[in-house]
Design a protein around this motif. Structure first.
Motif, PDB file in Angstrom:
ATOM      1  N   LYS A  61       0.826  -1.207   0.000  1.00 26.69           N
ATOM      2  CA  LYS A  61       0.000   0.000   0.000  1.00 26.69           C
ATOM      3  C   LYS A  61       0.861   1.259   0.000  1.00 26.69           C
ATOM      4  O   LYS A  61       0.521   2.246  -0.658  1.00 26.69           O
ATOM      5  N   ASN A  62       1.987   1.244   0.740  1.00 25.88           N
ATOM      6  CA  ASN A  62       2.881   2.397   0.748  1.00 25.88           C
ATOM      7  C   ASN A  62       3.494   2.634  -0.625  1.00 25.88           C
ATOM      8  O   ASN A  62       3.609   3.777  -1.075  1.00 25.88           O
ATOM      9  N   ARG A  63       3.881   1.562  -1.307  1.00 24.70           N
ATOM     10  CA  ARG A  63       4.444   1.714  -2.653  1.00 24.70           C
ATOM     11  C   ARG A  63       3.406   2.240  -3.632  1.00 24.70           C
ATOM     12  O   ARG A  63       3.705   3.069  -4.485  1.00 24.70           O
ATOM     13  N   GLU A  64       2.178   1.752  -3.524  1.00 23.03           N
ATOM     14  CA  GLU A  64       1.119   2.225  -4.416  1.00 23.03           C
ATOM     15  C   GLU A  64       0.795   3.692  -4.153  1.00 23.03           C
ATOM     16  O   GLU A  64       0.492   4.449  -5.074  1.00 23.03           O
ATOM     17  N   ALA A  65       0.866   4.114  -2.892  1.00 21.41           N
ATOM     18  CA  ALA A  65       0.564   5.504  -2.544  1.00 21.41           C
ATOM     19  C   ALA A  65       1.634   6.456  -3.059  1.00 21.41           C
ATOM     20  O   ALA A  65       1.347   7.623  -3.349  1.00 21.41           O
ATOM     21  N   GLN A  66       2.866   5.981  -3.167  1.00 25.71           N
ATOM     22  CA  GLN A  66       3.944   6.844  -3.630  1.00 25.71           C
ATOM     23  C   GLN A  66       3.973   6.992  -5.144  1.00 25.71           C
ATOM     24  O   GLN A  66       4.583   7.924  -5.652  1.00 25.71           O
ATOM     25  N   ILE A  67       3.341   6.095  -5.855  1.00 26.82           N
ATOM     26  CA  ILE A  67       3.315   6.172  -7.311  1.00 26.82           C
ATOM     27  C   ILE A  67       2.129   7.048  -7.726  1.00 26.82           C
ATOM     28  O   ILE A  67       0.981   6.645  -7.629  1.00 26.82           O
ATOM     29  N   VAL A  68       2.421   8.261  -8.166  1.00 25.09           N
ATOM     30  CA  VAL A  68       1.394   9.204  -8.584  1.00 25.09           C
ATOM     31  C   VAL A  68       1.557   9.412 -10.088  1.00 25.09           C
ATOM     32  O   VAL A  68       2.662   9.662 -10.570  1.00 25.09           O
ATOM     33  N   PRO A  69       0.464   9.302 -10.858  1.00 21.56           N
ATOM     34  CA  PRO A  69       0.576   9.532 -12.307  1.00 21.56           C
ATOM     35  C   PRO A  69       1.075  10.941 -12.612  1.00 21.56           C
ATOM     36  O   PRO A  69       0.879  11.871 -11.839  1.00 21.56           O
ATOM     37  N   VAL A  70       1.723  11.100 -13.765  1.00 24.90           N
ATOM     38  CA  VAL A  70       2.321  12.384 -14.134  1.00 24.90           C
ATOM     39  C   VAL A  70       1.268  13.478 -14.220  1.00 24.90           C
ATOM     40  O   VAL A  70       1.501  14.613 -13.789  1.00 24.90           O
TER      41      VAL A  70
END
Length: 103
Positions: A61-70
């Motif tokens: 969940k932390n990794r998914e939260a850090q990935i923000v689309p451009v």
């Protein structure tokens, strides 16, 4: 016969702190004191913190939260100029000249 229950209760009361200490010793980390400074065992503390059953889910969940689309990132993270930064760069010539006050 009257002494046996009293003796057993005294013996039990004497052994309870030892039993409780043995249980805590299995779950605690050793702290070393050198010249008055306490140095905890960070490997042991890290192991205690990492023994949660939901650790893999939380990491995902932390990794998914850090990935923000451009397209959802702020302009200054993408490298675009914002009106505020352009105003600071242009200074008092903002809107009146093409030459900036500050380079």
């Amino acid at each position: 016969m009257k002494r046996f229950p009293t003796l057993a209760s005294l013996l039990l009361c004497a052994l309870l702190p030892l039993i409780a200490h043995a249980e805590n010793a299995a779950n605690s980390c050793a702290e070393v004191t050198v010249d008055g400074y306490k140095a905890p065992d960070y490997a042991c503390l890290g192991q205690q913190m990492g023994n949660t059953p939901n650790a893999a889910k939380a990491t995902q969940k932390n990794r998914e939260a850090q990935i923000v689309p451009v397209q959802k990132r702020p302009p200054n993270q993408v490298g675009l100029s914002t009106p505020a930064t352009t105003g600071i760069r242009m200074g008092n010539t903002f809107g009146t000249s093409v030459k900036p006050q500050r380079p």
